[in-house]
Design an enzyme around this catalytic site. Structure first.
Site, short mmCIF file in Angstrom:
data_model
loop_
_atom_site.label_atom_id
_atom_site.label_comp_id
_atom_site.label_asym_id
_atom_site.label_seq_id
_atom_site.Cartn_x
_atom_site.Cartn_y
_atom_site.Cartn_z
N ASP A 1 0.87 -1.29 0.13
CA ASP A 1 -0.05 -0.13 -0.06
C ASP A 1 0.88 1.31 -0.05
O ASP A 1 2.05 1.15 0.06
CB ASP A 1 -0.82 -0.01 1.35
N ASP B 1 0.65 3.56 2.58
CA ASP B 1 0.67 4.23 3.96
C ASP B 1 -0.46 5.23 3.64
O ASP B 1 -1.69 4.60 3.24
CB ASP B 1 1.66 4.73 4.30
#
Ligand code: ZN
Length: 288
Positions: free
Chosen positions: A211, A213
C-alpha cells in the site's frame, strides 16, 4: 533420521504462515532463556537443503508486532544452527515509484519502536555491536537476485521505518517519514535486525509492498483489507523467491556478520555474573 542442521532460516510475516514443499518435515518446540518462540519451528529439506521456518505472528496471526517474542525467535533459530535469516514482511510505501506489489530489500533502518526489548545483553553484561549497516550485504544481494528471478519488480535499497503499531501511522507521521527520506514503513524489522546482529547471524529483509501508507493524495489510506488483498497477490512471488534463495547454488558474498560480537563486550570478564555467562553461552562462549 535426524534432520541436518538448517543453515537458512525464514521468518514468515503477514500472509506467510506456512511453508509448503518441505521434505523430512519436523516441528521443533524450543525453549530459550527468553521464553518460547512465536510458534513451533518447522524444519525440513528443499532440494536437499535444510531450512527452518518460523511464522513471526504465530499460526493464525495471534501476536501483534509488539508481542512477538523476538529474542526467543532469534535465539531459537541460532540454537538450531541457522546462520542466515531472511525476514519476509509487509510494508507500506512512502515513495511514488515504490508501488504496491513491488518488493524492496532495504539497506537502512529508522527505529520508531518504543516497547520492545532489543538486546540479549544487560543484567551484568554489556555489549555494543556495530549497527551502521543493519542488514547483511551478501544475503540482501541474494534476496534481490532471487526476487528478480521470481519475476518480481524489486528495489535493491531503501530506508525502512519501523513503527510500534499496531495502529497504522497518522497522515502527519507518514509525511514526516517522507521528509526524513524514508522509503517504506513497517512494524517488524526491529528489533529482529539488532538481535540477529548480536547473535552474529546474517539478516536481511524481503519486504512486500502492499500500500501507500496514508500520505498519498489520491490513493486510499492503508487498511488491513488492502494489505491482505495485495499480500495474497504477491505471496506467490515471495514463495518462489524464498525457494530460489534456499536452493540456489551461487556462493554468498563476503560479510562480517559472524564476527559482530568481536570486541563488542565491554564488561570485564571477571565481573560477568556466572549465571549470565552460562545463560548467554550460545552467543558469547567463543569470546570468553
Ligand atoms: Zn552476513
Amino acid at each position: 533420521m535426524a534432520v541436518p542442521r538448517p543453515e537458512i532460516g525464514i521468518i514468515g510475516g503477514s500472509g506467510l504462515y506456512r511453508f509448503d514443499g518441505l521434505a523430512r518435515l519436523r516441528e521443533v518446540e524450543i525453549d530459550t532463556p527468553y521464553g518460547h518462540p512465536s510458534d513451533a519451528i518447522v524444519t525440513g529439506e528443499l532440494s536437499g537443503r535444510a531450512l527452518a521456518f518460523l511464522p513471526r505472528h504465530g499460526r493464525g496471526h495471534r501476536l501483534s508486532p509488539t508481542e512477538v517474542p523476538v529474542r526467543a525467535n532469534i535465539w531459537a533459530l541460532k540454537s538450531l544452527g541457522v546462520r542466515r535469516v531472511t525476514s519476509v514482511s509487509a510494508v507500506g510505501s512512502l515513495r511514488e515509484h515504490i508501488r504496491p506489489l513491488d518488493f524492496i530489500v532495504p539497506d537502512q533502518l529508522i527505529d520508531r519502536t518504543r516497547a520492545r526489548p532489543s538486546t540479549f545483553f544487560g543484567d551484568g553484561i554489556v555489549a555494543h555491536v556495530g549497527f551502521a549497516d543493519p542488514f547483511c550485504p551478501a544475503l540482501s544481494s541474494r534476496i534481490e537476485t532471487s526476487l528478480s528471478r521470481a519475476g518480481a519488480r524489486v528495489h535493491g535499497r531503501g530506508t525502512y521505518v519501523v513503527m510500534e503499531g499496531p495502529a497504522f501511522s497518522t497522515r502527519a507521521e507518514s509525511l514526516l517519514y517522507r521528509n526524513l527520506g524514508a522509503s517504506v514503513i513497517g512494524m517488524t524489522a526491529l528489533p529482529e535486525a539488532k538481535l540477529a546482529r548480536e547473535a552474529e547471524l546474517c539478516y536481511a529483509v524481503m519486504a512486500a509492498v502492499t500500500d501507500y501508507d496514508c500520505w498519498h493524495p489520491t490513493e486510499e489510506a492503508v487498511s488491513v483489507e488492502t494489505v491482505v488483498a495485495n499480500l495474497e497477490r504477491n505471496v506467490a512471488s515471495a514463495r518462489k523467491a524464498v525457494y530460489e534463495l534456499a536452493t540456489g547454488d551461487e556462493p554468498f558474498g563476503p560479510c562480517d556478520c559472524a564476527n559482530a560480537l568481536r570486541g563488542a563486550i565491554i564488561t570485564a570478564p571477571e565481573r560477568i555474573p556466572p549465571a549470565r555467562r552460562k545463560e548467554l553461552a550460545l552467543l558469547i562462549d567463543k569470546y570468553l
